[in-house]
Design an enzyme around this catalytic site. Structure first.
Site, PDB file in Angstrom:
ATOM      1  N   THR A  82      10.429 -79.847  18.016  1.00  0.00           N
ATOM      2  CA  THR A  82       9.536 -78.907  17.339  1.00  0.00           C
ATOM      3  C   THR A  82       8.674 -79.524  16.247  1.00  0.00           C
ATOM      4  O   THR A  82       7.452 -79.402  16.261  1.00  0.00           O
ATOM      5  CB  THR A  82      10.357 -77.746  16.752  1.00  0.00           C
ATOM      6  OG1 THR A  82      10.975 -77.035  17.822  1.00  0.00           O
ATOM      7  CG2 THR A  82       9.477 -76.787  15.967  1.00  0.00           C
ATOM      8  N   HIS A 312      16.756 -71.673  24.276  1.00  0.00           N
ATOM      9  CA  HIS A 312      17.980 -72.402  23.944  1.00  0.00           C
ATOM     10  C   HIS A 312      19.225 -71.603  24.313  1.00  0.00           C
ATOM     11  O   HIS A 312      20.198 -72.155  24.824  1.00  0.00           O
ATOM     12  CB  HIS A 312      18.013 -72.724  22.444  1.00  0.00           C
ATOM     13  CG  HIS A 312      17.242 -73.941  22.070  1.00  0.00           C
ATOM     14  ND1 HIS A 312      17.636 -75.212  22.426  1.00  0.00           N
ATOM     15  CD2 HIS A 312      16.096 -74.090  21.367  1.00  0.00           C
ATOM     16  CE1 HIS A 312      16.767 -76.097  21.967  1.00  0.00           C
ATOM     17  NE2 HIS A 312      15.818 -75.444  21.312  1.00  0.00           N
TER      18      HIS A 312
END
Length: 549
Positions: A82, A312
């Site tokens: 990220t 996730h």
């Protein structure tokens, strides 16, 4: 008479020429009122078309049908995580240059973990939670396109970053924004730090006072469409899915979501309502900061993060993830409609991309007989034991981050050992691991027998001061052991590195391309659109076919 007419005509023609020149100059300097960066966390490129038939006409399809879509855009470095993704999009640079080497990394001198935006010199604003609120862009070495807009307009153009995640609002907004705001799980409010201001703006206080998260989760989470229409996904309650809140199974409806949110507010992150909340905050920031209200361009950097949290937790083949994207499509349609009315249709430019993709779940791949497994289970423990046996010193490894191994330099020096000898031995042992495709010293990548594009992506991702001593590359579809449920990302493979990129609105051609481009081409393209300087560490190039010039 003729002379008088000629003089009058000449004067008249001069006025016309002057006006035409003014108009020409005005066109040359024209800019959009607002640039909106929409970075969808963990969005694989193929989601645009996997769910295409479920999308309405005014969200993703509006982008695809009226904008310019780049179908062959990749991330030019590893690890694909990220903080790196957001930073590289807005700097046009790579970790080797811009300094953000991971979401976190190991300090080579102290052995301590460093989180990318933690800054203990600043205070939390809007919360008393120092861990949540003490953040800034201090670890970012390069300027961003948002910084360059501020510089180009003598700080008259405004910049705001918003996300559920601290790093995903802070790093895109750069060093000089008017504000960067992120979600505080301890209060359910959006907050900032004293790096930016000494008090929350009134518009944000008013937004927080609405307690919108509680309202969004009040009725739980069920599928937007009848569940039998989710034909792009695996059956509900697949064994590789994780659990949300107090749910005993990963199945719809999530009727306890309201209570789960009150018990632990981060539960909203893994639901589509986190995206709705973020886009409502984006609207409030447009209103509160008067973004796009004059002829000086502003930039609004938005990260849509719940796509990542849901990915996730549930994995990319889950009904949950499909529902998140279907609902996001509706939210984007509402947001674009808001911008049409507030800023003006055709007066703003949007780019949509992703910070990284995501792998299929190991269980899903196993069920469909595709090679997979878990990468490096007990690797650090086993290599540490081998190193002790070889060199007579224990705990020579002081960190494993970002598929990189960090050695304890102080311990090596104190025992008069040679770092290169240790690396060479460790690499030899690591290559015996059947889940390891390549293991290479980060100072010797250029000479390694590793094929492109992997070699260049390793080089781009290695930051001399902050990256580890050995870079590991796993075999395809191998996930780290912590991802037993759901999925994760970090590697060079297409499922993590092939991302969407669409431009739409002011100054943008309509069309699509399969030519190869990189994430780092986004910032210089926006810079070219705005006629401003490229970010200081930029390595990308403007995508000229998008701009038509």
């Amino acid at each position: 008479m003729f002379k008088k007419f000629s003089v009058a005509a000449l004067a008249f023609m001069s006025v016309i020429t002057l006006n035409a020149q003014k108009k020409k100059n005005s066109q040359e300097l024209a800019r959009p009122k607002l640039v909106v960066g929409l970075v969808i966390d963990q969005m694989r490129w193929d989601y645009l078309y996997r769910y295409y038939e479920k999308f309405g006409n005014d969200g993703f399809k509006r982008l695809l049908n009226t904008g310019y879509s780049l179908n062959n855009v990749h991330i030019p470095y590893v690890p694909t995580v990220t903080a790196l993704g957001h930073t590289s999009i807005y700097t046009g640079s790579v970790p080797a240059i811009h300094g953000i080497a991971g979401n976190d990394w190991t300090d080579k001198n102290t052995g301590e973990n460093v989180y990318c935006t933690t800054d203990e010199s600043v205070k939390p604003i809007g919360t008393t939670n120092a861990k949540v609120g003490s953040h800034s862009p201090k670890n970012l070495w390069s300027t961003t396109v948002t910084d360059e807009l501020r510089l180009a307009t003598n700080f008259q153009g405004k910049v705001v970053g918003v996300s559920l995640k601290d790093r995903a609002s802070i790093l895109p907004a750069g060093h000089t924004p008017n504000g960067a705001y992120w979600f505080d799980d301890s209060t359910g409010d959006f907050i900032t730090s004293s790096y930016y201001m000494n008090d929350l703006p009134q518009w944000l206080k008013s937004f927080n006072a609405q307690d919108l998260p509680t309202k969004l989760v009040a009725n739980g989470w069920n599928t937007l469409l009848p569940i039998n229409q989710y034909t792009e996904s695996s059956p509900d309650n697949s064994p590789w899915e994780g659990l949300l809140g107090s749910a005993k199974t990963p199945t719809f409806p999530y009727s306890n979501l309201a209570a789960d949110y009150q018990a632990k507010k981060d539960n909203i992150r893994s639901t589509p309502f986190g995206n709705t909340l973020t886009l409502k905050l984006a609207e409030a920031s447009v209103e509160g900061e008067k973004l796009g209200s004059d002829n000086i361009t502003d930039i609004l950097a938005i990260n849509i993060a719940s796509t990542d949290y849901a990915g996730h937790k549930f994995g990319p083949n889950s009904i949950e993830v499909e529902d998140v994207y279907i609902r996001l499509d509706r939210d984007l349609a509402d947001f674009f409609k808001y911008l049409d009315g507030k800023v003006g249709k055709g007066e703003y430019t949007v780019f949509l991309s992703a910070d990284h993709g995501g792998a299929h779940s190991v269980g899903f791949l196993q069920e469909h007989k595709i090679a997979t497994g878990f990468f490096g289970e007990d690797m650090a423990k086993n290599i540490t034991a081998k190193l002790k046996e070889k060199f007579g010193v224990d705990k020579l490894i002081n960190g494993v981050d970002n598929y990189q191994i960090y050695f304890d330099r102080k311990l090596i020096a104190d025992n008069k050992l040679d770092l290169e000898d240790i690396k060479e031995f460790a690499i030899h042992e690591l290559e015996k691991d059947p889940t390891v495709l390549f293991a290479v010293s980060t100072t010797e990548v250029q000479e390694a027998t590793i094929p492109e594009p992997i070699k260049q992506r390793i080089i781009n991702g290695i930051n001399r001061e902050r990256s580890g001593d050995i870079q590991l590359i796993s075999h395809d579809s191998m996930l780290p052991p912590y991802a037993k449920k759901g999925t994760t990302h970090s590697v060079w493979n297409s499922y993590d590195a092939h991302i969407p990129l669409i431009f739409m609105g002011w100054g943008i051609q309509r069309g699509e391309s399969n030519k190869p481009y990189f994430m780092t081409d986004i910032a210089p393209t926006v810079s070219a659109l705005l006629h401003i300087q490229f970010p200081s560490g930029n390595v990308g190039n403007p995508i000229t076919e998008v701009l038509g010039k």
